[in-house]
Motif scaffolding. Structure first.
Motif, mmCIF file in Angstrom:
data_model
loop_
_atom_site.group_PDB
_atom_site.id
_atom_site.type_symbol
_atom_site.label_atom_id
_atom_site.label_comp_id
_atom_site.label_asym_id
_atom_site.label_seq_id
_atom_site.Cartn_x
_atom_site.Cartn_y
_atom_site.Cartn_z
ATOM 1 N N LEU A 98 133.378 86.207 19.638
ATOM 2 C CA LEU A 98 134.379 86.436 20.673
ATOM 3 C C LEU A 98 134.134 85.532 21.877
ATOM 4 C CD1 LEU A 98 134.516 90.360 20.697
ATOM 5 C CD2 LEU A 98 136.266 88.821 19.798
ATOM 6 N N THR A 99 135.166 85.314 22.672
ATOM 7 C CA THR A 99 135.023 84.517 23.890
ATOM 8 C C THR A 99 134.211 85.305 24.920
ATOM 9 O OG1 THR A 99 137.035 85.407 24.904
ATOM 10 C CG2 THR A 99 137.274 83.455 23.496
ATOM 11 N N ASP A 100 133.665 84.578 25.890
ATOM 12 C CA ASP A 100 132.911 85.245 26.951
ATOM 13 C C ASP A 100 133.790 86.244 27.695
ATOM 14 O OD1 ASP A 100 130.696 83.841 26.269
ATOM 15 O OD2 ASP A 100 130.290 83.041 28.273
ATOM 16 N N GLU A 101 135.074 85.911 27.846
ATOM 17 C CA GLU A 101 136.002 86.798 28.540
ATOM 18 C C GLU A 101 136.120 88.127 27.801
ATOM 19 O OE1 GLU A 101 138.487 86.798 31.985
ATOM 20 O OE2 GLU A 101 137.846 84.913 31.094
ATOM 21 N N SER A 102 136.252 88.075 26.480
ATOM 22 C CA SER A 102 136.381 89.287 25.670
ATOM 23 C C SER A 102 135.094 90.097 25.675
ATOM 24 C CB SER A 102 136.762 88.926 24.230
ATOM 25 O OG SER A 102 138.023 88.302 24.173
ATOM 26 N N LYS A 103 133.957 89.411 25.565
ATOM 27 C CA LYS A 103 132.670 90.113 25.596
ATOM 28 C C LYS A 103 132.461 90.803 26.941
ATOM 29 C CE LYS A 103 130.297 86.882 22.471
ATOM 30 N NZ LYS A 103 129.190 85.883 22.364
ATOM 31 N N PHE A 104 132.797 90.081 28.009
ATOM 32 C CA PHE A 104 132.631 90.626 29.353
ATOM 33 C C PHE A 104 133.458 91.901 29.525
ATOM 34 C CE2 PHE A 104 134.725 90.752 33.572
ATOM 35 C CZ PHE A 104 133.631 91.120 34.339
ATOM 36 N N ASN A 105 134.703 91.891 29.055
ATOM 37 C CA ASN A 105 135.569 93.064 29.191
ATOM 38 C C ASN A 105 135.013 94.261 28.427
ATOM 39 O OD1 ASN A 105 137.491 91.840 30.861
ATOM 40 N ND2 ASN A 105 138.599 90.984 29.121
ATOM 41 N N ARG A 106 134.423 94.013 27.266
ATOM 42 C CA ARG A 106 133.863 95.110 26.480
ATOM 43 C C ARG A 106 132.608 95.694 27.135
ATOM 44 N NH1 ARG A 106 137.081 92.374 23.413
ATOM 45 N NH2 ARG A 106 137.923 93.206 21.458
ATOM 46 N N VAL A 107 131.762 94.826 27.647
ATOM 47 C CA VAL A 107 130.547 95.304 28.312
ATOM 48 C C VAL A 107 130.906 96.067 29.586
ATOM 49 C CG1 VAL A 107 128.452 94.561 29.528
ATOM 50 C CG2 VAL A 107 129.061 93.521 27.339
ATOM 51 N N LYS A 108 131.891 95.563 30.324
ATOM 52 C CA LYS A 108 132.327 96.232 31.556
ATOM 53 C C LYS A 108 132.877 97.620 31.238
ATOM 54 C CE LYS A 108 136.108 94.805 33.437
ATOM 55 N NZ LYS A 108 137.147 94.007 34.132
#
Length: 695
Positions: free
Chosen positions: A81-91
């Motif tokens: 996944l893109t960093d943007e997608s990973k970031f949203n999931r972790v958040k």
């Protein structure tokens, strides 16, 4: 490939194992770093998520949480996944864990999943708050929650369910307790412009666009560059009681700051062209931004006249198909509805050939003018039709629609048709400030659980003089549509023919006078405004000669007052926001979706089941039913809005008939929408009042 944090750990000296879970958590890092599109970098250490409320300074949660979080960490670092997608999931994971800890729930067990994601869970409660909002932010008490939109709730729920599965929760547990009510997403809640608002937009934007396009084209031909400034740009006529006074403005840009370029003539031409393009084509925003040169010209003979079409093709990504629009001009003969045939079939040009009272409604003239200036200032062979430039004339990477439209509404003075509902609140704010020097600053903030709340802070902070002037102007403008520039004090008041109202007379610098009716309860506020105005520009003085007119709504300081440029006083969006007034409540909120929805509403008929509207907007029957029709929502909203306005007047002591008369007068209409519906004898059903009686 980024080096795994685990590789670094292998080189570290061995730590003696202990039975304490704390040792495991402290010694093993689960660091993640995300580089987002705007250049932002966000760092997380999932080790912190093993503590209560994801706070490393608080005690550890259950021992099993470490292993569950570690599984999620391993999956994320190996994900494509893109960093943007990973970031949203972790958040979202951090938010979910925090919510569970605050409620003493096990995030990876039944009570946590059900308590947050379940039908009666916290997410559903927040969603209900957003689905039943107050009309304005100033209606909320301090600390009130605003909730979460259905689309955001759906995304949050989807992310957490995936992460729960990764952590080892069984699919049966997740599916059983992470069930959500089947709410329609907020895509269907777009409120279309009213007939009056769309008329105002076209009346102002069309002459503005052509005046700008002609000025830019002439300047570019002479100087080889776009102009920094243009003067005497036409924005139509005043429109008050049939007046034909042409309104003109001037535009410019601060060259020393390339970020402030929204008011640059070229960018204002592009955004006014964008608005007209929305009206003519009903394309979505993404499709409009994607249109590129060259535009195809099609010519055909038909019954003794020549018709020329300009074909504009766009791509509908979600549908995976091309969409087309045709702008039509006719040489020799009158306009009539036409349909592209043969290889050009695919778009029916019917509703977009309206002439009405507007000077420029020839679609071909519009698109040719726009295309010519667009190509002239950027000769790239396959360049985009819409783009913006900085203050030095260099192309920007993005076409910032929101900022440009805000500047457009500011320049043209485009105001909401329903702003009268703000009058009572603004009257209270003004009296409180002028009497006591205090006011409430209303803002939104995010609480510790990640949800938005209202914050109200009483302050005695003195407003800047021009902001007070803007506040007073907004209040008076909510009472009447008559011109306010050049109005003088004193005002005169007398009983109106309408029960409960007072007739207010304004005199102007040019010797003319105009009148408007307003409820008696606002007279005290108007007199307070007069008293303040006299302190700034006295009617009489024994100390010095009076050189300035005694303006009713002055700008500037004592004895140096003046009137604003343009026909409407500029009102900063931030001032309205600080007062808790939503964007679009006073200044008109324009976007492609509202125009598209209005076009669909205008085209929809029961006779063809909405087929013409679907052909024009080029979407499916399902999309039309879910997003655009469903019991003719526009008519229902009109009836509800007018009914609420009448109920407010009834609550203040007016009779039903007096209240209805006042609402009709405020809106400038002869018949209320509900009364009109009753006369039509149109059937109703649970889908809505104005529909064909079929479910």
């Amino acid at each position: 490939m980024a080096k795994s944090p685990m590789a670094t750990l292998l080189k570290l000296p061995r730590v003696k194992a202990t039975s304490s879970e704390n040792a495991d958590v402290t010694d093993i890092s689960m660091s993640l770093s995300f580089k987002l599109k705007k250049g932002e970098v966000h760092n997380y250490n999932l080790r912190d998520f093993c503590h209560l409320e994801c706070n490393p300074n608080k005690s550890l949660a259950k021992p099993s949480r470490l292993e569950q979080v570690r599984k999620i960490y391993k999956k994320i670092i190996s994900s494509s996944l893109t960093d943007e997608s990973k970031f949203n999931r972790v958040k979202d994971l951090k938010r979910y864990l925090f919510l569970c800890d605050r409620k003493s729930l096990n995030p990876f067990g039944r009570n946590g999943i059900d308590g947050i994601l379940g039908i009666q869970g916290e997410l559903a409660r927040q969603e209900e708050l957003a689905n039943e909002p107050m009309p304005f932010r100033f209606n909320y008490p301090d600390g009130a929650e605003l909730g979460i939109k259905t689309s955001s709730a759906n995304t949050f729920s989807s992310h957490i369910k995936d992460l729960l599965a990764i952590a080892g929760c069984s699919s049966s547990l997740i599916e059983k307790y992470a069930r959500r009510s089947n709410h329609r997403t907020d895509k269907g809640t777009t409120q279309p412009h009213t007939d009056g608002e769309l008329e105002t937009i076209l009346t102002r934007v069309q002459p503005y666009f052509f005046s700008l396009a002609d000025g830019i084209s002439d300047y570019f031909d002479k100087h080889g560059e776009i102009p920094q400034r243009l003067s005497d740009l036409s924005i139509g006529v005043s429109g008050y009681e049939g007046e034909a006074n042409e309104l003109k403005i001037s535009l410019g840009s601060r060259v020393d700051n390339t970020c402030i370029s929204s008011h640059l003539p070229f960018n204002q031409m592009m955004i006014s062209g964008y608005v007209l393009f929305c009206y003519y084509t009903s394309f979505n925003d993404t499709q409009i931004r994607g249109v590129r040169h060259p535009l195809s010209v099609i010519t055909q003979r038909k019954e003794g006249r020549t018709e020329r079409y300009v074909r504009v093709k766009g791509y509908k990504a979600r549908k995976g198909s091309d969409i087309e629009a045709y702008f039509v001009g006719v040489d020799g003969g009158e306009f009539e509805d036409s349909e592209a045939k043969g290889k050009n079939a695919g778009f029916i040009v019917a509703d977009f050939l309206k002439r009405g009272r507007h000077k420029h409604t020839d679609g071909l003239k519009f698109i040719n003018t726009l295309s010519e200036v667009s190509r002239k200032c950027n000769p790239e062979q396959y360049g985009k039709l819409f783009y913006s430039v900085d203050s030095y004339g260099k192309l920007k990477k993005t076409f910032g629609v929101d900022k440009l439209i805000t500047a457009l509404t500011f320049n043209l003075g485009l105001l909401s048709e329903n702003r009268t509902v703000l009058s009572s609140y603004l009257s209270d704010v003004i009296c409180r400030y002028l009497d006591k020097g205090e006011w409430e600053r209303i803002t939104t903030s995010t609480n510790s659980t990640g949800f938005k709340i209202i914050s109200r802070k009483l302050t005695t902070e003195k407003m800047k003089t021009n902001r007070v002037s803007s506040l007073l102007y907004v209040f008076v403008r909510c009472l009447t549509n008559i011109p306010l520039k050049g109005a003088l004090i004193p005002l005169t008041y007398k009983e109106s023919k309408t029960e409960g109202d007072v007739e207010v007379t304004l005199k102007y610098e040019d010797g003319t006078e105009r009148k408007f009716d307003t409820p008696k309860r606002y007279i005290n506020t108007l007199k307070k405004i007069e008293a303040r105005s006299e302190t700034l520009n006295p009617l009489t003085s024994t100390k010095r000669e009076i050189t300035r007119p005694a303006y009713f709504l002055p700008m500037g300081v004592r004895s140096e007052t003046y009137q604003w440029k343009g026909h409407e006083m500029p009102v900063r969006r931030k001032l309205l926001a600080n007062l808790g007034i939503n964007h679009g409540a006073y200044v008109l909120n324009i976007n492609s979706r509202r125009i598209r929805t209005k076009n669909s509403d205008n085209l929809y008929t029961d006779e063809d089941g909405g087929k013409l509207a679907r052909d024009i907007l080029q979407h499916s029957k399902e999309t039309q039913g879910e997003t655009y029709v469903d019991g003719h929502p526009t008519e229902n909203m009109r009836q509800m809005s007018q009914g609420l306005s009448a109920m407010g007047l009834i609550a203040e002591g007016d009779s039903v008939e007096v209240a209805k008369t006042k609402v009709r007068k405020q809106l400038g209409i002869e018949v209320l929408a509900y009364d009109e519906w009753k006369k039509s004898k149109t059937p109703s059903n649970p889908n809505g009042v104005a529909c064909n009686g079929k479910r």
